[in-house]
Design a protein around this motif. Sequence first.
Motif, mmCIF file in Angstrom:
data_model
loop_
_atom_site.group_PDB
_atom_site.id
_atom_site.type_symbol
_atom_site.label_atom_id
_atom_site.label_comp_id
_atom_site.label_asym_id
_atom_site.label_seq_id
_atom_site.Cartn_x
_atom_site.Cartn_y
_atom_site.Cartn_z
ATOM 1 N N LYS A 91 -26.614 5.821 13.648
ATOM 2 C CA LYS A 91 -27.041 4.791 14.589
ATOM 3 C C LYS A 91 -25.859 4.437 15.488
ATOM 4 N N VAL A 92 -26.043 4.496 16.802
ATOM 5 C CA VAL A 92 -24.982 4.207 17.758
ATOM 6 C C VAL A 92 -25.480 3.168 18.746
ATOM 7 N N ARG A 93 -24.660 2.151 18.964
ATOM 8 C CA ARG A 93 -24.970 1.117 19.952
ATOM 9 C C ARG A 93 -23.810 1.004 20.934
ATOM 10 N N SER A 119 -19.985 12.583 27.313
ATOM 11 C CA SER A 119 -20.487 11.224 27.473
ATOM 12 C C SER A 119 -19.484 10.214 26.925
ATOM 13 N N LYS A 120 -19.707 8.965 27.221
ATOM 14 C CA LYS A 120 -18.856 7.873 26.757
ATOM 15 C C LYS A 120 -19.031 7.686 25.242
ATOM 16 N N LYS A 122 -14.823 6.893 16.902
ATOM 17 C CA LYS A 122 -15.858 6.520 17.861
ATOM 18 C C LYS A 122 -17.002 7.516 17.779
ATOM 19 N N ALA A 123 -18.177 7.086 18.210
ATOM 20 C CA ALA A 123 -19.350 7.959 18.237
ATOM 21 C C ALA A 123 -19.870 8.068 19.664
ATOM 22 N N CYS A 124 -20.335 9.240 19.993
ATOM 23 C CA CYS A 124 -20.888 9.501 21.316
ATOM 24 C C CYS A 124 -22.218 8.770 21.486
ATOM 25 N N ASP A 174 -12.115 9.046 23.825
ATOM 26 C CA ASP A 174 -12.897 8.099 24.624
ATOM 27 C C ASP A 174 -14.095 8.769 25.278
ATOM 28 N N GLN A 175 -14.065 10.101 25.314
ATOM 29 C CA GLN A 175 -15.154 10.880 25.892
ATOM 30 C C GLN A 175 -15.515 11.983 24.901
#
Length: 61
Positions: A58-60, A23-24, A4-6, A16-17
């Motif tokens: 790039k994070v969405r 941050s999420k 996962k990416a922040c 998850d954090q």
Amino acid sequence: MAEKACLKCNLITFEDQCPLCNSKTTTNWTGLIVILDPDNSKLAQELNIEVPGRYALKVRE
């Protein structure tokens, strides 16, 4: 388990954090950059990265 990416600092993690900024995180990210020495990296300075690590480009949400 997917990486996962922040959403705030783009750090890639399995959590998850975000361990850097709390941050999420999300699995919806693309691109990868590895920063080893942020003090001497022009890319790190351009992307405002101050801590070594793996970052998404790039994070969405």
